[in-house]
Scaffold this motif. Structure first.
Motif, mmCIF file in Angstrom:
data_model
loop_
_atom_site.group_PDB
_atom_site.id
_atom_site.type_symbol
_atom_site.label_atom_id
_atom_site.label_comp_id
_atom_site.label_asym_id
_atom_site.label_seq_id
_atom_site.Cartn_x
_atom_site.Cartn_y
_atom_site.Cartn_z
ATOM 1 N N ARG A 53 0.817 -1.214 0.000
ATOM 2 C CA ARG A 53 0.000 0.000 0.000
ATOM 3 C C ARG A 53 0.853 1.268 0.000
ATOM 4 N NH1 ARG A 53 -4.490 0.317 3.996
ATOM 5 N NH2 ARG A 53 -5.381 1.623 2.382
ATOM 6 N N LYS A 109 2.877 4.451 -1.464
ATOM 7 C CA LYS A 109 2.452 5.348 -2.537
ATOM 8 C C LYS A 109 3.638 6.104 -3.119
ATOM 9 C CE LYS A 109 -2.220 5.892 -0.857
ATOM 10 N NZ LYS A 109 -3.333 6.809 -0.726
ATOM 11 N N ASN A 110 3.565 6.353 -4.430
ATOM 12 C CA ASN A 110 4.599 7.154 -5.081
ATOM 13 C C ASN A 110 4.209 8.636 -5.007
ATOM 14 O OD1 ASN A 110 2.668 7.531 -7.090
ATOM 15 N ND2 ASN A 110 3.718 6.277 -8.608
ATOM 16 N N HIS A 125 0.665 9.397 -5.505
ATOM 17 C CA HIS A 125 -0.144 8.555 -4.611
ATOM 18 C C HIS A 125 -0.639 7.267 -5.258
ATOM 19 C CE1 HIS A 125 -1.109 12.110 -1.725
ATOM 20 N NE2 HIS A 125 0.145 12.071 -2.082
ATOM 21 N N HIS A 126 0.061 6.785 -6.269
ATOM 22 C CA HIS A 126 -0.285 5.492 -6.857
ATOM 23 C C HIS A 126 0.427 4.386 -6.084
ATOM 24 C CE1 HIS A 126 -1.525 7.090 -11.087
ATOM 25 N NE2 HIS A 126 -2.329 7.482 -10.114
ATOM 26 N N THR A 127 -0.316 3.325 -5.788
ATOM 27 C CA THR A 127 0.225 2.160 -5.099
ATOM 28 C C THR A 127 0.718 1.150 -6.136
ATOM 29 O OG1 THR A 127 -1.908 1.041 -5.123
ATOM 30 C CG2 THR A 127 -1.433 2.459 -3.211
ATOM 31 N N ASP A 161 -7.320 2.491 -1.836
ATOM 32 C CA ASP A 161 -6.288 3.496 -2.063
ATOM 33 C C ASP A 161 -6.644 4.324 -3.280
ATOM 34 O OD1 ASP A 161 -4.507 2.761 0.060
ATOM 35 O OD2 ASP A 161 -4.062 0.944 -1.078
ATOM 36 N N ARG A 162 -6.416 5.631 -3.151
ATOM 37 C CA ARG A 162 -6.718 6.557 -4.243
ATOM 38 C C ARG A 162 -5.485 7.392 -4.585
ATOM 39 N NH1 ARG A 162 -12.044 7.549 -5.487
ATOM 40 N NH2 ARG A 162 -13.549 6.452 -4.215
ATOM 41 N N GLY A 163 -5.383 7.729 -5.865
ATOM 42 C CA GLY A 163 -4.315 8.607 -6.312
ATOM 43 C C GLY A 163 -4.661 10.054 -6.015
ATOM 44 N N THR A 222 -8.718 5.084 -8.637
ATOM 45 C CA THR A 222 -8.503 3.813 -7.951
ATOM 46 C C THR A 222 -7.881 2.834 -8.943
ATOM 47 O OG1 THR A 222 -10.663 2.931 -8.584
ATOM 48 C CG2 THR A 222 -10.563 4.190 -6.516
#
Length: 166
Positions: free
Chosen positions: A25, A27-28, A31-33, A77-79, A84
């Motif tokens: 989980r 994030k970059n 916010h992408h997992t 999780d959301r960017g 999603t």
């Protein structure tokens, strides 16, 4: 490392990262997992590797609500833009990933922050395969969603006055 592995489809590298405590989980910068990146790039084996890893599977199992994942307390999780894994798969035409995520509880009706649903994203981008997958697997009809989205788009616009008198 796991982020790159998900982009390039290196499922064995994802498996090794997870076995050695890698965070599925994480994030970059946008916010992408890893799951979101695997979905975006259509790397189904990476998606399945993450889904079946015990810590991720336990997290999902805790938040199920009638076979769908409830989007509360950051379960999904959301960017940065509210996207999603499911919406990224739909936007980029990844039908196999989309079907897998839906089978594992991702809700096809869950919108992004701008109100765009995976069905709308797939249809806007011409991904007929994704639209077919969603139509086969969803409970509500496509026309209901299209009507709802159209009403949201024109909300606040002046009503058209039509007269049947000529």
């Amino acid at each position: 490392m796991m982020m790159y592995a998900c982009v390039w489809g290196w499922a064995d590298a994802v498996r090794v990262c997870l076995q050695h405590g890698g965070n599925a989980r994480a994030k970059n910068l946008v916010h992408h997992t890893p799951m979101m990146l695997a979905a975006k790039y259509g790397n189904l084996e990476c998606v399945l590797t993450i889904l079946t890893h015990h810590t991720f599977a336990e997290h999902l199992a805790q938040h199920r609500n009638r076979d769908k994942l409830a989007d509360r307390d950051g379960t999904i999780d959301r960017g940065m833009l509210g996207e999603t894994a499911l919406s990224l798969a739909a936007r980029h035409g990844r039908a196999a990933v989309l079907a897998t995520l839906m089978e594992n509880g991702w809700d096809v009706d869950m919108p992004e922050e701008d109100g765009s649903t995976p069905m709308l994203l797939a249809s806007q981008n011409g991904h007929i395969g994704c639209v077919k997958v969603m139509l086969e697997k969803r409970e509500n009809g496509f026309l209901d969603e299209l009507y709802s989205h159209t009403r949201r788009m024109f909300k606040g616009a002046p009503e058209q006055q039509f007269s049947w008198d000529y």
